[in-house]
Scaffold this motif. Sequence first.
Motif, PDB file in Angstrom:
ATOM      1  N   ALA A  95     -44.374   3.854   3.151  1.00 15.77           N
ATOM      2  CA  ALA A  95     -43.557   4.699   4.021  1.00 15.77           C
ATOM      3  C   ALA A  95     -43.040   3.898   5.215  1.00 15.77           C
ATOM      4  O   ALA A  95     -43.759   3.069   5.790  1.00 15.77           O
ATOM      5  CB  ALA A  95     -44.374   5.892   4.510  1.00 15.77           C
ATOM      6  N   ASN A  96     -41.803   4.173   5.612  1.00 15.70           N
ATOM      7  CA  ASN A  96     -41.226   3.529   6.797  1.00 15.70           C
ATOM      8  C   ASN A  96     -41.719   4.237   8.050  1.00 15.70           C
ATOM      9  O   ASN A  96     -42.382   5.287   7.968  1.00 15.70           O
ATOM     10  CB  ASN A  96     -39.697   3.538   6.715  1.00 15.70           C
ATOM     11  CG  ASN A  96     -39.139   4.951   6.541  1.00 15.70           C
ATOM     12  OD1 ASN A  96     -39.708   5.918   7.033  1.00 15.70           O
ATOM     13  ND2 ASN A  96     -38.023   5.066   5.828  1.00 15.70           N
ATOM     14  N   PRO A  97     -41.457   3.698   9.261  1.00 16.86           N
ATOM     15  CA  PRO A  97     -41.941   4.332  10.494  1.00 16.86           C
ATOM     16  C   PRO A  97     -41.518   5.788  10.627  1.00 16.86           C
ATOM     17  O   PRO A  97     -42.300   6.624  11.098  1.00 16.86           O
ATOM     18  CB  PRO A  97     -41.328   3.456  11.589  1.00 16.86           C
ATOM     19  CG  PRO A  97     -41.171   2.119  10.955  1.00 16.86           C
ATOM     20  CD  PRO A  97     -40.823   2.390   9.529  1.00 16.86           C
ATOM     21  N   TRP A  98     -40.283   6.114  10.218  1.00 17.20           N
ATOM     22  CA  TRP A  98     -39.820   7.498  10.292  1.00 17.20           C
ATOM     23  C   TRP A  98     -40.698   8.396   9.404  1.00 17.20           C
ATOM     24  O   TRP A  98     -41.165   9.463   9.837  1.00 17.20           O
ATOM     25  CB  TRP A  98     -38.358   7.564   9.864  1.00 17.20           C
ATOM     26  CG  TRP A  98     -37.761   8.938   9.904  1.00 17.20           C
ATOM     27  CD1 TRP A  98     -37.851   9.899   8.950  1.00 17.20           C
ATOM     28  CD2 TRP A  98     -36.992   9.510  10.972  1.00 17.20           C
ATOM     29  NE1 TRP A  98     -37.182  11.029   9.335  1.00 17.20           N
ATOM     30  CE2 TRP A  98     -36.639  10.831  10.572  1.00 17.20           C
ATOM     31  CE3 TRP A  98     -36.553   9.041  12.197  1.00 17.20           C
ATOM     32  CZ2 TRP A  98     -35.874  11.664  11.371  1.00 17.20           C
ATOM     33  CZ3 TRP A  98     -35.789   9.890  12.985  1.00 17.20           C
ATOM     34  CH2 TRP A  98     -35.465  11.170  12.590  1.00 17.20           C
ATOM     35  N   GLY A  99     -40.909   7.975   8.158  1.00 16.96           N
ATOM     36  CA  GLY A  99     -41.726   8.763   7.249  1.00 16.96           C
ATOM     37  C   GLY A  99     -43.169   8.887   7.714  1.00 16.96           C
ATOM     38  O   GLY A  99     -43.779   9.951   7.587  1.00 16.96           O
ATOM     39  N   ARG A 100     -43.727   7.810   8.265  1.00 16.38           N
ATOM     40  CA  ARG A 100     -45.106   7.860   8.750  1.00 16.38           C
ATOM     41  C   ARG A 100     -45.228   8.791   9.953  1.00 16.38           C
ATOM     42  O   ARG A 100     -46.167   9.579  10.052  1.00 16.38           O
ATOM     43  CB  ARG A 100     -45.591   6.459   9.117  1.00 16.38           C
ATOM     44  CG  ARG A 100     -45.809   5.558   7.920  1.00 16.38           C
ATOM     45  CD  ARG A 100     -46.325   4.192   8.353  1.00 16.38           C
ATOM     46  NE  ARG A 100     -47.614   4.304   9.016  1.00 16.38           N
ATOM     47  CZ  ARG A 100     -48.777   4.396   8.393  1.00 16.38           C
ATOM     48  NH1 ARG A 100     -48.808   4.382   7.073  1.00 16.38           N
ATOM     49  NH2 ARG A 100     -49.909   4.484   9.063  1.00 16.38           N
ATOM     50  N   THR A 101     -44.260   8.712  10.866  1.00 15.29           N
ATOM     51  CA  THR A 101     -44.323   9.550  12.070  1.00 15.29           C
ATOM     52  C   THR A 101     -44.293  11.023  11.713  1.00 15.29           C
ATOM     53  O   THR A 101     -45.173  11.802  12.120  1.00 15.29           O
ATOM     54  CB  THR A 101     -43.156   9.206  13.006  1.00 15.29           C
ATOM     55  OG1 THR A 101     -43.299   7.867  13.455  1.00 15.29           O
ATOM     56  CG2 THR A 101     -43.137  10.148  14.201  1.00 15.29           C
ATOM     57  N   PHE A 102     -43.284  11.426  10.933  1.00 13.92           N
ATOM     58  CA  PHE A 102     -43.155  12.851  10.646  1.00 13.92           C
ATOM     59  C   PHE A 102     -44.112  13.293   9.546  1.00 13.92           C
ATOM     60  O   PHE A 102     -44.438  14.486   9.459  1.00 13.92           O
ATOM     61  CB  PHE A 102     -41.697  13.162  10.290  1.00 13.92           C
ATOM     62  CG  PHE A 102     -40.793  13.081  11.491  1.00 13.92           C
ATOM     63  CD1 PHE A 102     -40.731  14.119  12.395  1.00 13.92           C
ATOM     64  CD2 PHE A 102     -40.051  11.934  11.735  1.00 13.92           C
ATOM     65  CE1 PHE A 102     -39.919  14.033  13.522  1.00 13.92           C
ATOM     66  CE2 PHE A 102     -39.230  11.839  12.855  1.00 13.92           C
ATOM     67  CZ  PHE A 102     -39.168  12.889  13.756  1.00 13.92           C
TER      68      PHE A 102
END
Length: 421
Positions: A95-102
Amino acid sequence: MTIDTKSGNGRTRGRRIGLAAVRGLALSLVALPGAVLCLTLSLVSIALIPIGIGIVTTPYVLTGVRAFANARRVLAAEWGGVRIPPAYRPLPPDANPWGRTFGMLGDPATWRDLRWLPVDMTAGFVTALLPAVLLLYPLEGFALALGLWRVMPDGYWYGFVPVGDQTSALGAGALAVVLLFLAHFLTPRLLDVHFRLTRAVLGSPRGELAERVRVLTETRRDAVDTSAAELRRIERDLHDGAQARLVAVGMDLGTIEALLDKDPAKARELIAQARRSSVEALSELRELVRGIHPPVLAERGLGDAVRALALRLPVATEVTVDLPGRAEAPVESAAYFAVSEVLANAVKHSGADRVWIDLHHADGHLRMSVTDNGKGGAVIGAGSGLTGVERRLGTFDGVLAVSSPAGGPTMVTMEIPCASS
């Protein structure tokens, strides 16, 4: 001989009270600054999401919050016997940072952690500190009664007792006796209250049974995926290996039949070639069967199967086995292939020249550890082979723990609950 059971019980009770006070004091010293730091960083990082900075920082901050919460889960289980199972949703390893954050913000367990932090820094701090206060605060009252009141400033209070002369100092001593009496009964209970409060806020509202259902659903899916992948591997190995060789043998036999009368020398050459192909096909079939379920595992058990596996390794290997009996065949198979995968990782990636394997059964669990003196840095996830090992063990309620600091050594511990016959 007479045994003074009352004296022994008194000493045991005194140790429990003292231990509860020390543990409560240690918890209070960690709870307040740790919870304040985690909550502050979380709020700031989440607030920075709209401008993009929080997209990068939030996964790291929430990972730290989870580590802090998991440490408290461990202490609750070890010190209070209160089990608080984690219920975090897994994140895709790529997962990219966006996917990990949300993904983390969409997990209800994340918000339980964040709600728990202010509770931990207030009510949690008080319930952790009170056992130590009830045990230590009476010492001041006794000191006042013995004359310490003379050096205290005017208007000094001990609890609700104003101390200004010997009579009031004796009143402070009487209050200290009451507090010490309460400590005798309340100190261990207050620490239990702290852990139960932690479970009430930090635990999953769905309950342990619902969490168990979720875990079983995930492990069943992993088991189905693993079985399907294993079946595809077997089909591929058969198609590319033994099947191709057997087809070639059949073609050679047809050619031999046509050449027997015309060219006997060429026929004999093809017979020798067909014999070699059949031997190679048989060898590949044996390797394939060994990859499905090694005969030595079925015949002699897990200990001897792991010893045989160690003999084929290109590094020096020491195996210690303490298994009083045998586990069920599926458990032995899962344990064998888990150890095999960990050893393969150690040989391929660690740069180790020595490996230690330990197998033993204790407290209803089969425990396996593989230690190497390599360069370290092994982690679960990020496409490592340990992720597959974790899924394989999870099918049997097993767990995997990895200790692999940079520079080594690496120790992989696996545990499967099972009976030994």
